[in-house]
Design a protein around this motif. Structure first.
Motif, PDB file in Angstrom:
ATOM      1  N   SER A  77      42.912  44.981  35.468  1.00 44.09           N
ATOM      2  CA  SER A  77      43.544  46.046  34.770  1.00 44.09           C
ATOM      3  C   SER A  77      44.571  45.863  33.847  1.00 44.09           C
ATOM      4  N   SER A  78      45.367  44.718  34.129  1.00 37.39           N
ATOM      5  CA  SER A  78      46.362  44.571  33.255  1.00 37.39           C
ATOM      6  C   SER A  78      46.043  43.927  32.119  1.00 37.39           C
ATOM      7  N   TYR A  79      44.860  43.509  31.808  1.00 38.29           N
ATOM      8  CA  TYR A  79      44.203  42.889  30.966  1.00 38.29           C
ATOM      9  C   TYR A  79      43.005  43.349  30.145  1.00 38.29           C
ATOM     10  N   HIS A  80      42.976  44.709  30.315  1.00 37.55           N
ATOM     11  CA  HIS A  80      41.796  45.500  29.988  1.00 37.55           C
ATOM     12  C   HIS A  80      42.063  46.168  28.737  1.00 37.55           C
ATOM     13  N   ASN A  81      42.060  45.175  27.443  1.00 40.02           N
ATOM     14  CA  ASN A  81      42.413  45.498  26.276  1.00 40.02           C
ATOM     15  C   ASN A  81      41.421  44.345  25.469  1.00 40.02           C
ATOM     16  N   ASN A  82      40.797  44.979  24.559  1.00 41.76           N
ATOM     17  CA  ASN A  82      40.110  44.343  23.470  1.00 41.76           C
ATOM     18  C   ASN A  82      39.015  43.392  24.237  1.00 41.76           C
ATOM     19  N   VAL A  83      38.370  43.719  25.326  1.00 43.32           N
ATOM     20  CA  VAL A  83      37.529  43.132  26.120  1.00 43.32           C
ATOM     21  C   VAL A  83      36.359  42.410  25.250  1.00 43.32           C
ATOM     22  N   THR A  84      36.184  41.195  25.647  1.00 42.68           N
ATOM     23  CA  THR A  84      35.402  40.258  24.803  1.00 42.68           C
ATOM     24  C   THR A  84      34.255  39.470  25.576  1.00 42.68           C
ATOM     25  N   VAL A  85      32.990  39.626  25.292  1.00 45.99           N
ATOM     26  CA  VAL A  85      31.828  39.268  26.356  1.00 45.99           C
ATOM     27  C   VAL A  85      30.903  38.234  25.514  1.00 45.99           C
ATOM     28  N   ILE A  86      30.690  37.155  26.386  1.00 46.59           N
ATOM     29  CA  ILE A  86      29.427  36.248  25.979  1.00 46.59           C
ATOM     30  C   ILE A  86      28.667  36.360  27.158  1.00 46.59           C
ATOM     31  N   GLY A  87      27.359  36.098  26.983  1.00 45.15           N
ATOM     32  CA  GLY A  87      26.611  36.184  28.350  1.00 45.15           C
ATOM     33  C   GLY A  87      24.872  36.339  28.319  1.00 45.15           C
ATOM     34  N   LYS A  88      24.183  36.092  29.303  1.00 44.13           N
ATOM     35  CA  LYS A  88      22.959  36.324  29.308  1.00 44.13           C
ATOM     36  C   LYS A  88      22.436  37.342  30.428  1.00 44.13           C
ATOM     37  N   ASP A  89      21.567  38.129  30.156  1.00 41.87           N
ATOM     38  CA  ASP A  89      21.153  38.977  31.161  1.00 41.87           C
ATOM     39  C   ASP A  89      19.532  39.432  30.617  1.00 41.87           C
ATOM     40  N   ASN A  90      18.681  38.796  31.489  1.00 42.64           N
ATOM     41  CA  ASN A  90      17.208  38.847  30.981  1.00 42.64           C
ATOM     42  C   ASN A  90      16.747  40.239  30.920  1.00 42.64           C
ATOM     43  N   ASN A  91      17.190  41.086  32.131  1.00 40.07           N
ATOM     44  CA  ASN A  91      16.508  42.362  32.189  1.00 40.07           C
ATOM     45  C   ASN A  91      16.998  43.294  30.902  1.00 40.07           C
ATOM     46  N   THR A  92      18.092  43.220  30.286  1.00 40.25           N
ATOM     47  CA  THR A  92      18.531  43.918  29.081  1.00 40.25           C
ATOM     48  C   THR A  92      18.221  43.174  27.893  1.00 40.25           C
ATOM     49  N   VAL A 120      28.083  28.241  21.771  1.00 39.74           N
ATOM     50  CA  VAL A 120      27.516  27.217  21.137  1.00 39.74           C
ATOM     51  C   VAL A 120      26.210  26.634  21.555  1.00 39.74           C
ATOM     52  N   SER A 121      25.905  26.228  22.731  1.00 38.84           N
ATOM     53  CA  SER A 121      24.746  25.925  23.350  1.00 38.84           C
ATOM     54  C   SER A 121      24.062  27.093  23.914  1.00 38.84           C
ATOM     55  N   ALA A 122      22.846  26.827  24.270  1.00 42.62           N
ATOM     56  CA  ALA A 122      22.069  28.105  25.295  1.00 42.62           C
ATOM     57  C   ALA A 122      22.851  28.288  26.400  1.00 42.62           C
ATOM     58  N   ILE A 123      22.850  29.367  26.833  1.00 43.55           N
ATOM     59  CA  ILE A 123      23.121  30.056  28.313  1.00 43.55           C
ATOM     60  C   ILE A 123      22.223  29.625  29.128  1.00 43.55           C
ATOM     61  N   SER A 124      22.460  28.787  30.018  1.00 46.39           N
ATOM     62  CA  SER A 124      21.409  28.220  30.944  1.00 46.39           C
ATOM     63  C   SER A 124      20.548  28.895  31.978  1.00 46.39           C
ATOM     64  N   SER A 125      21.283  30.012  32.651  1.00 42.58           N
ATOM     65  CA  SER A 125      20.598  30.931  33.559  1.00 42.58           C
ATOM     66  C   SER A 125      21.128  32.289  33.292  1.00 42.58           C
ATOM     67  N   ASP A 126      20.045  33.180  34.171  1.00 43.55           N
ATOM     68  CA  ASP A 126      20.163  34.649  33.930  1.00 43.55           C
ATOM     69  C   ASP A 126      21.551  35.172  34.888  1.00 43.55           C
ATOM     70  N   ILE A 127      21.944  36.242  34.408  1.00 46.19           N
ATOM     71  CA  ILE A 127      23.008  37.113  35.058  1.00 46.19           C
ATOM     72  C   ILE A 127      24.506  35.999  34.988  1.00 46.19           C
ATOM     73  N   SER A 128      24.712  35.436  33.736  1.00 48.09           N
ATOM     74  CA  SER A 128      25.906  34.778  33.751  1.00 48.09           C
ATOM     75  C   SER A 128      26.705  35.196  32.577  1.00 48.09           C
ATOM     76  N   TYR A 129      27.891  35.247  32.663  1.00 47.22           N
ATOM     77  CA  TYR A 129      28.806  35.936  31.735  1.00 47.22           C
ATOM     78  C   TYR A 129      30.114  34.970  31.683  1.00 47.22           C
ATOM     79  N   LEU A 130      30.873  35.293  30.384  1.00 47.70           N
ATOM     80  CA  LEU A 130      32.359  35.062  30.387  1.00 47.70           C
ATOM     81  C   LEU A 130      33.013  36.110  29.720  1.00 47.70           C
TER      82      LEU A 130
END
Length: 423
Positions: A77-92, A120-130
């Motif tokens: 909650s203290s860091y909920h500003n300008n949230v940035t996401v990289i990730g892989k989700d096959n269903n979406t 940079v490289s491919a995200i290797s598996s489903d439901i993976s986020y940073l």
């Protein structure tokens, strides 16, 4: 179904629609949150709705499986500003290897430090986020105590990352857009990574700087708190020293304001004025703070401005005699010989009469108060002070009657009259 219009009101949306998703059924709260999370992650919009729907917190980022929260508002909650996401989700269909933060709240006092995350490289598996967000602290303030031994200062702003799933690589590339930062020597920059919001024991990483971007490898297997540091406080203080310098004409003076984010060995400021942009003269001086890592605001005045166009600049001098200049501020000034006269309050009692004169500093005013028959009951010569305003309590010395009185204030080039009612 209508797109791009409100229907009955005949109003139209003016802009681009990034994506339209249709469903053949009403979505549950959980399903709606998965859609919102997908859209927010893809288009860089922070889920900042403070309301909740049932048991679903609308600020959480929820994966398509409905059970994986890849950015928890409760934990972050203290860091909920300008949230940035990289990730892989096959269903979406989300396969986002690169993402850039947005900073809609950017202004001259909070500054901007855009964060770009690149897998940079491919995200290797489903439901993976940073995912990463920051604490909202101004990037234009620095910290000199909570730093590792080799670091002299760091940004007060701290980012926090959350890693989910097994498909994120052991390191990713982070780029910080530091357009707002001067002075800056890119070789002094470091990425600080910590297991907590304290950075005294943080790991330190070097990167490369190609103005205005600092690019560095961020390890995703260790601490999730990070910020930028500097190994040379003088060359790269993180942040900039002078945030703003403005010059604005007023009735009979020019008001100069400036804001600093950090001061290092700062002895004093000098306000300088030029008529041709080449030869400058000193208008005023003001002490600096010496050393400061918080935002400080200053105000100065040119009490004897020149008619026409003038150029103002700010000179900052260190204790060792070295100095820097700000950029110029152009001012068009027309000196006024007018002044204003006001009796405060009116009506009033004889023991509570105050005259207020506003005009050029140093202006001499002859003040006379006479009764209805023309008899002078008070006379004095007053001088407007450096502030441009004089409030002076009238002492009639002898008792005066209730009734209407007439006040006249005379300078060498102007006369003002008003009435005073004594009750």
């Amino acid at each position: 179904m209508r797109l791009n219009t409100s229907g009955s009101y005949g109003q139209h949306f003016s802009g681009a629609l990034g994506e339209v998703i249709t469903f053949n059924t009403t979505l549950t709260a959980s399903q709606m949150q998965r859609v919102r999370s997908y859209m927010a992650s893809k288009y860089g919009v922070t889920l900042a709705d403070n309301s909740t729907t049932g048991t679903i917190d609308e600020r959480n980022y929820l994966a398509s499986n409905g059970s994986t929260t890849y950015w928890s508002y409760t934990s972050n909650s203290s860091y909920h500003n300008n949230v940035t996401v990289i990730g892989k989700d096959n269903n979406t269909g989300l396969n986002q290897k690169k993402s850039i933060s947005t900073d809609a709240d950017n202004n001259s006092l909070t500054g901007n430090a855009l964060l770009i995350m690149d897998h940079v490289s491919a995200i290797s598996s489903d439901i993976s986020y940073l995912a990463a967000g920051h604490d909202g602290t101004s990037v234009l303030e620095n910290e000199t105590s909570d730093v590792p031994l080799t670091i002299q200062s760091r940004m007060k702003r701290v980012w926090k990352a959350q890693k989910t799933g097994s498909g994120i690589a052991s390191s990713i590339t982070m780029t910080f857009d530091l357009t707002d930062f001067t002075p800056l020597n890119g070789s002094n920059l470091r990425l600080l990574v910590s297991t907590s919001s304290s950075f005294a024991g943080a790991s330190v990483y070097m990167g490369t700087y190609t103005a205005p971007n600092f690019t560095v490898s961020f390890p995703t297997t260790g601490g999730m708190y990070f910020t930028l540091g500097s190994v040379n406080l003088a060359q790269t203080p993180l942040p900039i020293q002078l945030l703003r310098f403005t010059a604005k004409p007023e009735v009979d003076r020019v008001k100069l304001e400036w804001v600093t984010a950090t001061e290092i060995n700062n002895d004093f400021f000098t306000i300088e004025r030029s008529l041709d942009g080449k030869t400058f003269q000193i208008v005023a001086e003001q002490d600096g703070a010496g050393n400061s890592n918080s935002i400080r605001k200053y105000t100065g005045y040119d009490l004897d401005p020149v008619n026409g166009v003038s150029f103002y600049r700010l000179k900052q001098t260190d204790f060792d005699g070295s100095y820097t200049h700000s950029s110029w501020q152009k001012v068009e000034f027309e000196k006024s010989n007018e002044f204003s006269l006001e009796m405060i309050p009116s009506p009033t009692s004889a023991s509570n009469v105050v005259v207020q004169l506003t005009g050029s500093p140093g202006k001499i005013i002859d003040l006379i108060i006479a009764d209805n028959g023309g008899r002078i009951v008070y006379a004095n010569t007053l001088k407007i002070g450096d502030s441009g305003t004089l409030r002076y309590a009238i002492d009639f010395r002898t008792a005066i009657s209730t009734g209407m009185y007439f006040v006249r204030a005379t300078s060498e080039d102007s006369v003002k009259n008003c009435k005073l009612l004594i009750r």
